[in-house]
Design a protein around this motif. Structure first.
Motif, PDB file in Angstrom:
ATOM      1  N   UNK A  75       0.833  -1.201   0.000  1.00 44.65           N
ATOM      2  CA  UNK A  75       0.000   0.000   0.000  1.00 44.65           C
ATOM      3  C   UNK A  75       0.868   1.251   0.000  1.00 44.65           C
ATOM      4  N   UNK A  76       1.941   1.235   0.771  1.00 46.32           N
ATOM      5  CA  UNK A  76       2.856   2.373   0.808  1.00 46.32           C
ATOM      6  C   UNK A  76       3.474   2.614  -0.574  1.00 46.32           C
ATOM      7  N   UNK A  77       3.906   1.553  -1.239  1.00 52.50           N
ATOM      8  CA  UNK A  77       4.499   1.690  -2.574  1.00 52.50           C
ATOM      9  C   UNK A  77       3.473   2.256  -3.552  1.00 52.50           C
ATOM     10  N   UNK A  78       2.232   1.809  -3.433  1.00 51.19           N
ATOM     11  CA  UNK A  78       1.194   2.282  -4.350  1.00 51.19           C
ATOM     12  C   UNK A  78       0.877   3.758  -4.159  1.00 51.19           C
ATOM     13  N   UNK A  79       0.813   4.206  -2.930  1.00 51.15           N
ATOM     14  CA  UNK A  79       0.332   5.563  -2.660  1.00 51.15           C
ATOM     15  C   UNK A  79       1.424   6.625  -2.578  1.00 51.15           C
ATOM     16  N   UNK A  80       2.627   6.250  -2.169  1.00 55.59           N
ATOM     17  CA  UNK A  80       3.624   7.289  -1.892  1.00 55.59           C
ATOM     18  C   UNK A  80       4.926   7.137  -2.656  1.00 55.59           C
ATOM     19  N   UNK A  81       4.947   6.348  -3.720  1.00 55.47           N
ATOM     20  CA  UNK A  81       6.146   6.260  -4.557  1.00 55.47           C
ATOM     21  C   UNK A  81       5.736   6.395  -6.013  1.00 55.47           C
ATOM     22  N   UNK A  82       6.732   6.509  -6.865  1.00 56.52           N
ATOM     23  CA  UNK A  82       6.480   6.630  -8.304  1.00 56.52           C
ATOM     24  C   UNK A  82       6.713   5.313  -9.041  1.00 56.52           C
ATOM     25  N   UNK A  83       6.629   4.196  -8.334  1.00 52.94           N
ATOM     26  CA  UNK A  83       6.817   2.888  -8.954  1.00 52.94           C
ATOM     27  C   UNK A  83       5.640   2.621  -9.900  1.00 52.94           C
ATOM     28  N   UNK A  84       5.935   2.109 -11.091  1.00 57.23           N
ATOM     29  CA  UNK A  84       4.886   1.798 -12.056  1.00 57.23           C
ATOM     30  C   UNK A  84       4.012   0.673 -11.529  1.00 57.23           C
TER      31      UNK A  84
END
Length: 130
Positions: A75-84
């Protein structure tokens, strides 16, 4: 005549499936939403099956620990990073798998959890005693 019908049906269904795939590829938000959801829940389910088939030491409390780490980190990667969004699922799977294996070893060591049956893993498939 049956083979000819089967070939034409295969060709027709292949054309329809390809057309649908091209159409769905234009719907980026739909694909992103499905990738977000699947990374949160489908990746941990895949971990319990794959890691459980490969390793006798994996246990349910270890998997729950992996899920407890995987869902918030995904969830953190989805909401607060620019990872595709294509990488959400593999990330969630990797975090859950590594955490599950490590936690299972630690839990098994300190709480003396018994190993799973060898016949339930792929290594015990051909075991004549299992």
């Amino acid at each position: 005549q049956g083979v000819r019908l089967a070939r034409s049906m295969t060709l027709g269904l292949g054309i329809v499936a390809t057309a649908i795939a091209f159409y769905v590829s234009t719907l980026e938000r739909l694909l992103q939403a499905s990738s977000e959801f699947l990374s949160l829940f489908a990746a941990p389910v895949l971990v319990i099956f794959l890691v459980g088939m490969l390793n006798r030491r994996v246990n349910f409390p270890g998997w729950l620990t992996g899920v407890a780490v995987s869902i918030p980190s995904s969830y953190w990667v989805q909401k607060w990073t620019d990872v595709h969004y294509v990488h959400y699922g593999p990330f969630s799977f990797a975090v859950c798998a590594v955490t599950t294996v490590v936690a299972s070893y630690v839990i098994g060591k300190f709480w003396n959890v018994p190993l799973g049956d060898r016949c339930l893993t792929i290594w015990g498939r051909d075991d004549p005693q299992g």
